[in-house]
Design an enzyme around this catalytic site. Sequence first.
Site, PDB file in Angstrom:
ATOM      1  N   ARG A 164      -4.520   2.498 -25.665  1.00 31.84           N
ATOM      2  CA  ARG A 164      -4.414   3.758 -25.035  1.00 31.84           C
ATOM      3  C   ARG A 164      -3.080   4.278 -24.331  1.00 31.84           C
ATOM      4  NH1 ARG A 164      -9.720   2.001 -23.378  1.00 31.84           N
ATOM      5  NH2 ARG A 164     -11.236   2.790 -25.024  1.00 31.84           N
TER       6      ARG A 164
ATOM      7  N   LYS B  81       5.960  15.129 -29.667  1.00 34.27           N
ATOM      8  CA  LYS B  81       5.032  15.261 -30.711  1.00 34.27           C
ATOM      9  C   LYS B  81       5.404  14.097 -31.509  1.00 34.27           C
ATOM     10  CE  LYS B  81       4.703  20.094 -31.667  1.00 34.27           C
ATOM     11  NZ  LYS B  81       4.994  21.180 -32.508  1.00 34.27           N
TER      12      LYS B  81
ATOM     13  N   GLU C 178      18.682  22.168 -38.009  1.00 34.59           N
ATOM     14  CA  GLU C 178      17.608  22.043 -36.936  1.00 34.59           C
ATOM     15  C   GLU C 178      18.542  22.621 -35.650  1.00 34.59           C
ATOM     16  OE1 GLU C 178      14.458  21.935 -36.617  1.00 34.59           O
ATOM     17  OE2 GLU C 178      13.698  20.326 -38.129  1.00 34.59           O
TER      18      GLU C 178
ATOM     19  N   LYS D 122      15.646  22.696 -26.157  1.00 31.25           N
ATOM     20  CA  LYS D 122      14.333  22.051 -26.707  1.00 31.25           C
ATOM     21  C   LYS D 122      13.528  21.774 -25.345  1.00 31.25           C
ATOM     22  CE  LYS D 122      11.286  19.618 -29.366  1.00 31.25           C
ATOM     23  NZ  LYS D 122      10.927  18.770 -30.723  1.00 31.25           N
TER      24      LYS D 122
ATOM     25  N   GLU E 176       2.197  23.448 -26.974  1.00 29.73           N
ATOM     26  CA  GLU E 176       2.227  24.493 -27.851  1.00 29.73           C
ATOM     27  C   GLU E 176       0.828  25.579 -27.760  1.00 29.73           C
ATOM     28  OE1 GLU E 176       3.914  23.176 -31.484  1.00 29.73           O
ATOM     29  OE2 GLU E 176       2.730  24.944 -32.744  1.00 29.73           O
TER      30      GLU E 176
ATOM     31  N   ARG F 271       6.284  27.231 -27.540  1.00 28.32           N
ATOM     32  CA  ARG F 271       7.001  26.095 -28.210  1.00 28.32           C
ATOM     33  C   ARG F 271       6.727  26.292 -30.123  1.00 28.32           C
ATOM     34  NH1 ARG F 271       6.071  19.795 -27.218  1.00 28.32           N
ATOM     35  NH2 ARG F 271       7.268  19.022 -28.854  1.00 28.32           N
TER      36      ARG F 271
ATOM     37  N   ASN G 119       9.227  26.195 -34.623  1.00 29.01           N
ATOM     38  CA  ASN G 119       8.775  26.254 -35.798  1.00 29.01           C
ATOM     39  C   ASN G 119       9.269  27.311 -36.702  1.00 29.01           C
ATOM     40  OD1 ASN G 119       6.996  23.880 -36.543  1.00 29.01           O
ATOM     41  ND2 ASN G 119       5.547  24.628 -34.930  1.00 29.01           N
TER      42      ASN G 119
ATOM     43  N   HIS H 288       9.416  26.886 -40.588  1.00 31.07           N
ATOM     44  CA  HIS H 288       8.677  25.612 -40.975  1.00 31.07           C
ATOM     45  C   HIS H 288       7.339  25.801 -41.605  1.00 31.07           C
ATOM     46  CE1 HIS H 288      11.584  23.805 -38.150  1.00 31.07           C
ATOM     47  NE2 HIS H 288      10.986  22.713 -38.294  1.00 31.07           N
TER      48      HIS H 288
ATOM     49  N   HIS I 211       7.259  23.479 -44.809  1.00 32.78           N
ATOM     50  CA  HIS I 211       6.450  22.342 -44.763  1.00 32.78           C
ATOM     51  C   HIS I 211       5.788  22.675 -46.126  1.00 32.78           C
ATOM     52  CE1 HIS I 211       5.896  21.547 -40.278  1.00 32.78           C
ATOM     53  NE2 HIS I 211       6.994  20.944 -40.597  1.00 32.78           N
TER      54      HIS I 211
ATOM     55  N   HIS J 189      13.681  17.340 -45.149  1.00 34.82           N
ATOM     56  CA  HIS J 189      12.957  18.353 -44.038  1.00 34.82           C
ATOM     57  C   HIS J 189      13.887  19.488 -43.616  1.00 34.82           C
ATOM     58  CE1 HIS J 189      10.564  19.658 -40.789  1.00 34.82           C
ATOM     59  NE2 HIS J 189      11.620  19.344 -40.011  1.00 34.82           N
TER      60      HIS J 189
HETATM   61  P1  NAD Z   1      14.625  10.129 -41.531  1.00 35.13           P
HETATM   62  O1  NAD Z   1      13.900   9.283 -40.265  1.00 35.13           O
HETATM   63  O2  NAD Z   1      13.919   9.872 -42.740  1.00 35.13           O
HETATM   64  O3  NAD Z   1      15.879   9.746 -41.598  1.00 35.13           O
HETATM   65  C1  NAD Z   1      16.900  10.241 -42.799  1.00 35.13           C
HETATM   66  C2  NAD Z   1      17.626   9.200 -43.428  1.00 35.13           C
HETATM   67  O4  NAD Z   1      18.783   8.600 -42.549  1.00 35.13           O
HETATM   68  C3  NAD Z   1      16.657   7.965 -43.630  1.00 35.13           C
HETATM   69  O5  NAD Z   1      16.853   7.196 -44.771  1.00 35.13           O
HETATM   70  C4  NAD Z   1      17.128   6.967 -42.613  1.00 35.13           C
HETATM   71  O6  NAD Z   1      16.958   5.571 -42.917  1.00 35.13           O
HETATM   72  C5  NAD Z   1      18.707   7.291 -42.536  1.00 35.13           C
HETATM   73  N1  NAD Z   1      19.288   7.034 -41.278  1.00 35.13           N
HETATM   74  C6  NAD Z   1      18.830   7.592 -39.997  1.00 35.13           C
HETATM   75  N2  NAD Z   1      19.734   7.220 -38.998  1.00 35.13           N
HETATM   76  C7  NAD Z   1      20.804   6.476 -39.679  1.00 35.13           C
HETATM   77  C8  NAD Z   1      22.158   6.344 -39.309  1.00 35.13           C
HETATM   78  N3  NAD Z   1      22.399   6.150 -38.125  1.00 35.13           N
HETATM   79  N4  NAD Z   1      22.965   5.687 -40.391  1.00 35.13           N
HETATM   80  C9  NAD Z   1      22.589   5.714 -41.626  1.00 35.13           C
HETATM   81  N5  NAD Z   1      21.432   5.971 -41.954  1.00 35.13           N
HETATM   82  C10 NAD Z   1      20.510   6.512 -40.996  1.00 35.13           C
HETATM   83  O7  NAD Z   1      14.454  11.591 -41.386  1.00 35.13           O
HETATM   84  P2  NAD Z   1      15.152  12.497 -40.091  1.00 35.13           P
HETATM   85  O8  NAD Z   1      15.658  13.653 -40.858  1.00 35.13           O
HETATM   86  O9  NAD Z   1      15.596  11.794 -39.193  1.00 35.13           O
HETATM   87  O10 NAD Z   1      13.688  13.194 -39.714  1.00 35.13           O
HETATM   88  C11 NAD Z   1      12.702  13.904 -40.304  1.00 35.13           C
HETATM   89  C12 NAD Z   1      11.386  13.697 -39.908  1.00 35.13           C
HETATM   90  O11 NAD Z   1      11.448  13.982 -38.544  1.00 35.13           O
HETATM   91  C13 NAD Z   1      10.373  14.425 -40.641  1.00 35.13           C
HETATM   92  O12 NAD Z   1       9.203  13.539 -40.936  1.00 35.13           O
HETATM   93  C14 NAD Z   1       9.801  15.401 -39.498  1.00 35.13           C
HETATM   94  O13 NAD Z   1       8.508  16.040 -39.904  1.00 35.13           O
HETATM   95  C15 NAD Z   1      10.112  14.931 -38.175  1.00 35.13           C
HETATM   96  N6  NAD Z   1      10.337  15.922 -37.201  1.00 35.13           N
HETATM   97  C16 NAD Z   1       9.794  15.668 -36.095  1.00 35.13           C
HETATM   98  C17 NAD Z   1       9.740  16.594 -34.779  1.00 35.13           C
HETATM   99  C18 NAD Z   1       8.877  16.342 -33.797  1.00 35.13           C
HETATM  100  O14 NAD Z   1       8.801  17.074 -32.778  1.00 35.13           O
HETATM  101  N7  NAD Z   1       8.200  15.281 -33.646  1.00 35.13           N
HETATM  102  C19 NAD Z   1      10.576  17.474 -35.074  1.00 35.13           C
HETATM  103  C20 NAD Z   1      11.540  17.729 -36.346  1.00 35.13           C
HETATM  104  C21 NAD Z   1      11.585  16.701 -37.282  1.00 35.13           C
END
Ligand code: NAD
Length: 380
Positions: free
Chosen positions: A132, A154, A196, A238, A248, A253, A257, A260, A264, A278
């Site tokens: 939990r 999130k 972003e 943020k 949200e 918040r 998006n 998005h 999405h 993304h």
């Molecule tokens: P990701 O986590 O897939 O990372 C992108 C790529 O970069 C991966 O292949 C990873 O292995 C590589 N990588 C990461 N750090 C590295 C480093 N320092 N050196 C070498 N390679 C590295 O994708 P992302 O773009 O970081 O995140 C996208 C995700 O985030 C999506 O799933 C999206 O929905 C989510 N997201 C969540 C929120 C939230 O508020 N929770 C907000 C925006 C996006």
Amino acid sequence: MTDNLTLQEAAETAIPVTLGERSYQILIGEDLLGKTALHLDSFLPGARCAVVSDENVAGLHLDKLKRGLQEQGLYLGEIIVPPGESSKCFARLEQVCDRLLDLGVERGDCVIAFGGGVVGDLAGFAASILRRGVNLLQIPTSLLAQVDSSVGGKTGIDMPQGKNLIGTFFQPALVLADMSVLSTLPERQIRAGYAEVAKYGLIGDAEFFAWLETAWPEIIEGGTDARKKAIATSCRAKAAIVAEDEKEESGKRALLNLGHTFGHALEAFTGYSDTLLHGEAIAIGMTLAFRFSAEEGICEPADAERVKAHFQAVGLPTEIADIDGAKPSAAEMLRLMAQDKKVHAGQLNLVLVRGIGSAYLDAKFDMDALTAFLQRECAP
Ligand code: NAD
């Protein structure tokens, strides 16, 4: 920087996320990884750590983090998942939870999400439901994760019906953004994360967007000062939004998006694959949100053109036509957009813009106009 500095002193910037008893800090700086263990005690006294990472990040950076944790006797073990969006699924969540239990993670211990947004969302979700809720430390390693996904609580996974449809709000105890790890991030991922960064300017800070229009090459190429300003400004924006509307509820918040709902849908259409990252999807989405706003007479067409020109200069896609391979039809886009979390009582809410730096949530836009717009945008 000397070793006896606390983590907080070593970080060049500390940004508070103010949420009452769930408040926490975002620490931003260079070479922070090795210091994590030494100073964890001031944030989470007595917590032992289980690190969740992906194969890429673990291969490049885990040793540094792990060594420090082991030296302090705080290391429980690691869980390494395959890289990429496909790890945000139930099967992987189950594996992560299973392994966290096997490692003996207790409520006072800590899950460290060490990776990009995928690891952050997956490990954060696991931490929020394990016993939990156990402590969570976000150590974001992609630009996207440092400016966005690690902050605000999130967490979640994707479903075939759409993105992030199962998840929780669960705040970390600390976010540690070590800019040094960005040196190994592939340039395509830097550009995707940059989308972003630009989003914060487009939502509510026209001056920041204007600065980005000249500073972007430095941010992409790794200029420390420009990156630090971009990351800190994004995190501050943020943090302010999250402090005002954590779950949200007020609509504030939801502005995060911007782009998005379109984005999405495009990610779902391309199967959450490398075809469209993304950040690339939301670059197209934000361009579409501006263009639709302009066509509806809400925003100046010149602003829509400026946004498109900027993303093109940065090397991000701006059109549905820019996507490799099959393109969605307008009907497919509308079907996928209907899964958006901003749908209330069957009505889609869209983040639209009155101009650069002036986004708002619109529940009253003309659905026929959106359909006609998408028919034009999706035309081969
Ligand atoms: P990701 O986590 O897939 O990372 C992108 C790529 O970069 C991966 O292949 C990873 O292995 C590589 N990588 C990461 N750090 C590295 C480093 N320092 N050196 C070498 N390679 C590295 O994708 P992302 O773009 O970081 O995140 C996208 C995700 O985030 C999506 O799933 C999206 O929905 C989510 N997201 C969540 C929120 C939230 O508020 N929770 C907000 C925006 C996006």
